[in-house]
Design a protein around this motif. Structure first.
Motif, mmCIF file in Angstrom:
data_model
loop_
_atom_site.group_PDB
_atom_site.id
_atom_site.type_symbol
_atom_site.label_atom_id
_atom_site.label_comp_id
_atom_site.label_asym_id
_atom_site.label_seq_id
_atom_site.Cartn_x
_atom_site.Cartn_y
_atom_site.Cartn_z
ATOM 1 N N ILE A 107 0.844 -1.197 0.000
ATOM 2 C CA ILE A 107 0.000 0.000 0.000
ATOM 3 C C ILE A 107 0.878 1.246 0.000
ATOM 4 C CG2 ILE A 107 -1.633 1.354 1.385
ATOM 5 C CD1 ILE A 107 -2.978 -1.321 2.130
ATOM 6 N N ALA A 108 1.927 1.232 0.824
ATOM 7 C CA ALA A 108 2.841 2.378 0.864
ATOM 8 C C ALA A 108 3.569 2.543 -0.469
ATOM 9 C CB ALA A 108 3.842 2.189 1.999
ATOM 10 N N GLN A 109 3.975 1.436 -1.071
ATOM 11 C CA GLN A 109 4.716 1.472 -2.336
ATOM 12 C C GLN A 109 3.864 2.031 -3.470
ATOM 13 O OE1 GLN A 109 6.308 -2.332 -3.452
ATOM 14 N NE2 GLN A 109 6.696 -1.694 -5.564
ATOM 15 N N THR A 110 2.587 1.622 -3.514
ATOM 16 C CA THR A 110 1.725 2.066 -4.610
ATOM 17 C C THR A 110 1.040 3.394 -4.332
ATOM 18 O OG1 THR A 110 -0.146 0.816 -3.705
ATOM 19 C CG2 THR A 110 1.232 -0.295 -5.353
ATOM 20 N N GLY A 111 1.037 3.811 -3.089
ATOM 21 C CA GLY A 111 0.349 5.051 -2.731
ATOM 22 C C GLY A 111 -1.161 4.899 -2.810
ATOM 23 N N ALA A 112 -1.654 3.694 -2.595
ATOM 24 C CA ALA A 112 -3.087 3.427 -2.673
ATOM 25 C C ALA A 112 -3.829 4.190 -1.591
ATOM 26 C CB ALA A 112 -3.350 1.937 -2.525
ATOM 27 N N ALA A 113 -4.967 4.779 -1.983
ATOM 28 C CA ALA A 113 -5.716 5.614 -1.044
ATOM 29 C C ALA A 113 -7.105 5.068 -0.744
ATOM 30 C CB ALA A 113 -5.837 7.025 -1.595
ATOM 31 N N GLY A 114 -7.636 4.225 -1.573
ATOM 32 C CA GLY A 114 -8.992 3.742 -1.348
ATOM 33 C C GLY A 114 -9.246 2.436 -2.065
ATOM 34 N N PRO A 115 -10.461 1.924 -1.949
ATOM 35 C CA PRO A 115 -10.811 0.641 -2.571
ATOM 36 C C PRO A 115 -10.591 0.596 -4.080
ATOM 37 C CG PRO A 115 -12.505 1.318 -1.020
ATOM 38 C CD PRO A 115 -11.547 2.471 -1.137
ATOM 39 N N ALA A 116 -10.615 1.721 -4.734
ATOM 40 C CA ALA A 116 -10.406 1.753 -6.186
ATOM 41 C C ALA A 116 -8.985 1.347 -6.566
ATOM 42 C CB ALA A 116 -10.702 3.156 -6.727
ATOM 43 N N ASP A 117 -8.058 1.453 -5.629
ATOM 44 C CA ASP A 117 -6.649 1.125 -5.887
ATOM 45 C C ASP A 117 -6.304 -0.323 -5.539
ATOM 46 O OD1 ASP A 117 -6.143 3.752 -6.719
ATOM 47 O OD2 ASP A 117 -5.769 4.413 -4.663
ATOM 48 N N MET A 118 -7.298 -1.132 -5.256
ATOM 49 C CA MET A 118 -7.045 -2.503 -4.830
ATOM 50 C C MET A 118 -6.260 -3.301 -5.874
ATOM 51 S SD MET A 118 -9.630 -5.179 -3.205
ATOM 52 C CE MET A 118 -9.139 -6.843 -2.901
ATOM 53 N N GLY A 119 -6.546 -3.099 -7.147
ATOM 54 C CA GLY A 119 -5.848 -3.820 -8.214
ATOM 55 C C GLY A 119 -4.357 -3.532 -8.231
ATOM 56 N N LYS A 120 -4.001 -2.268 -7.971
ATOM 57 C CA LYS A 120 -2.573 -1.908 -7.934
ATOM 58 C C LYS A 120 -1.860 -2.649 -6.809
ATOM 59 C CE LYS A 120 -3.384 2.884 -9.275
ATOM 60 N NZ LYS A 120 -3.286 4.261 -8.796
ATOM 61 N N VAL A 121 -2.502 -2.684 -5.646
ATOM 62 C CA VAL A 121 -1.896 -3.335 -4.483
ATOM 63 C C VAL A 121 -1.785 -4.840 -4.722
ATOM 64 C CG1 VAL A 121 -2.112 -3.751 -2.014
ATOM 65 C CG2 VAL A 121 -2.772 -1.531 -2.948
ATOM 66 N N MET A 122 -2.826 -5.449 -5.275
ATOM 67 C CA MET A 122 -2.786 -6.892 -5.547
ATOM 68 C C MET A 122 -1.680 -7.222 -6.549
ATOM 69 S SD MET A 122 -4.726 -8.959 -3.880
ATOM 70 C CE MET A 122 -5.040 -10.427 -4.817
ATOM 71 N N ALA A 123 -1.474 -6.353 -7.536
ATOM 72 C CA ALA A 123 -0.425 -6.587 -8.531
ATOM 73 C C ALA A 123 0.951 -6.636 -7.891
ATOM 74 C CB ALA A 123 -0.477 -5.505 -9.602
ATOM 75 N N VAL A 124 1.148 -5.864 -6.824
ATOM 76 C CA VAL A 124 2.440 -5.850 -6.128
ATOM 77 C C VAL A 124 2.556 -7.038 -5.177
ATOM 78 C CG1 VAL A 124 3.843 -4.560 -4.475
ATOM 79 C CG2 VAL A 124 2.711 -3.357 -6.335
ATOM 80 N N VAL A 125 1.470 -7.338 -4.467
ATOM 81 C CA VAL A 125 1.504 -8.368 -3.420
ATOM 82 C C VAL A 125 1.499 -9.784 -3.988
ATOM 83 C CG1 VAL A 125 0.165 -9.335 -1.508
ATOM 84 C CG2 VAL A 125 0.470 -6.892 -1.673
ATOM 85 N N LYS A 126 0.759 -10.016 -5.048
ATOM 86 C CA LYS A 126 0.570 -11.373 -5.564
ATOM 87 C C LYS A 126 1.883 -12.087 -5.885
ATOM 88 C CE LYS A 126 -2.369 -14.130 -8.452
ATOM 89 N NZ LYS A 126 -3.522 -14.156 -9.309
ATOM 90 N N PRO A 127 2.820 -11.469 -6.606
ATOM 91 C CA PRO A 127 4.066 -12.199 -6.883
ATOM 92 C C PRO A 127 4.872 -12.509 -5.620
ATOM 93 C CG PRO A 127 3.894 -10.239 -8.266
ATOM 94 C CD PRO A 127 2.771 -10.191 -7.304
ATOM 95 N N GLN A 128 4.770 -11.648 -4.617
ATOM 96 C CA GLN A 128 5.526 -11.844 -3.380
ATOM 97 C C GLN A 128 4.971 -12.994 -2.545
ATOM 98 O OE1 GLN A 128 5.201 -8.122 -1.336
ATOM 99 N NE2 GLN A 128 6.535 -7.030 -2.743
ATOM 100 N N LEU A 129 3.638 -13.128 -2.524
ATOM 101 C CA LEU A 129 3.007 -14.073 -1.608
ATOM 102 C C LEU A 129 2.446 -15.321 -2.283
ATOM 103 C CD1 LEU A 129 1.035 -11.571 0.662
ATOM 104 C CD2 LEU A 129 3.368 -12.380 0.905
ATOM 105 N N ALA A 130 2.508 -15.385 -3.595
ATOM 106 C CA ALA A 130 1.926 -16.529 -4.308
ATOM 107 C C ALA A 130 2.521 -17.835 -3.811
ATOM 108 C CB ALA A 130 2.155 -16.380 -5.806
ATOM 109 N N GLY A 131 1.642 -18.769 -3.474
ATOM 110 C CA GLY A 131 2.081 -20.075 -3.003
ATOM 111 C C GLY A 131 2.375 -20.122 -1.520
ATOM 112 N N ARG A 132 2.507 -18.968 -0.885
ATOM 113 C CA ARG A 132 2.833 -18.952 0.544
ATOM 114 C C ARG A 132 1.690 -18.428 1.389
ATOM 115 N NH1 ARG A 132 8.548 -16.072 0.861
ATOM 116 N NH2 ARG A 132 7.081 -14.530 1.583
ATOM 117 N N ALA A 133 0.656 -17.897 0.739
ATOM 118 C CA ALA A 133 -0.499 -17.381 1.464
ATOM 119 C C ALA A 133 -1.740 -17.566 0.603
ATOM 120 C CB ALA A 133 -0.301 -15.902 1.786
ATOM 121 N N ASP A 134 -2.873 -17.723 1.258
ATOM 122 C CA ASP A 134 -4.148 -17.836 0.558
ATOM 123 C C ASP A 134 -4.494 -16.463 0.004
ATOM 124 O OD1 ASP A 134 -6.675 -18.474 -0.343
ATOM 125 O OD2 ASP A 134 -7.589 -18.324 1.647
#
Length: 148
Positions: A107-134
C-alpha cells in the motif's frame, strides 16, 4: 534438488513401499505438471510447480465440500487423503503478521488511497506471496486496509 525432482523421488518411494493411495495422488500431480510442460513447451520451475499444487489443492477442497454435502463420506475421505499428500509440497505458509506487513508495504509502495486502488496493491503483493499465502485471505486484508 528441485521440487519436481523431489516429487519424482517421492513417487519412487511410494512405489517401493506399495502405498497405492499415496502413489495415485503423486502420479496425479506429476501428470498435471507434465501436461503443463507439454502444453506450453517449457520446463517448469519450482514456482510454477507450486502454482499447480495450489490449483490441485483448491480442486480437492471444492470436491470435499461437495462430497460432504452429498453425504459421500468415502469419497470425501479419499479427497482429504490426496489433499494431505499435495499439501506436503507447499512451502510453509506465512503468518497473519507477515501478510499484514506485506500488505502495508505494498500500500505504501503504490500510494493506494482507497478501494479503487485494490488492483494496484494486488499486482504488487501477488508475486511476493503466491504459493505462501491464501490469496483470498490476502485480498480481504487489502480490502480492509484500504477501507480505513
Amino acid at each position: 534438488m528441485s521440487l519436481k525432482d523431489q516429487i519424482n523421488e517421492d513417487m519412487k518411494t511410494a512405489m517401493r513401499a506399495k502405498e497405492t493411495a499415496r502413489l495415485g495422488a503423486i502420479r496425479l500431480l506429476l501428470a498435471a505438471i507434465k501436461q503443463k510442460e507439454v502444453d506450453e513447451r517449457v520446463t517448469l520451475d519450482d514456482a510454477a510447480v507450486i502454482a499447480i499444487v495450489d490449483k490441485l489443492i483448491k480442486q480437492r477442497k471444492d470436491s470435499i465440500s461437495q462430497y460432504d454435502s452429498a453425504g459421500r463420506q468415502d469419497l470425501a475421505d479419499a479427497e482429504r487423503f490426496e489433499l494431505d499428500v499435495l499439501s506436503a509440497y507447499k512451502p510453509a505458509g506465512l503468518s497473519d503478521a507477515e501478510i499484514d506487513a506485506a500488505v502495508a508495504a505494498a500500500i505504501a509502495q503504490t500510494g493506494a488511497a482507497g478501494p479503487a486502488d485494490m488492483g494496484k496493491v494486488m499486482a504488487v503483493v501477488k508475486p511476493q506471496l503466491a504459493g505462501r499465502a491464501d490469496m483470498g485471505q490476502v485480498s480481504g486484508k487489502i480490502k480492509a486496509a484500504l477501507a480505513k
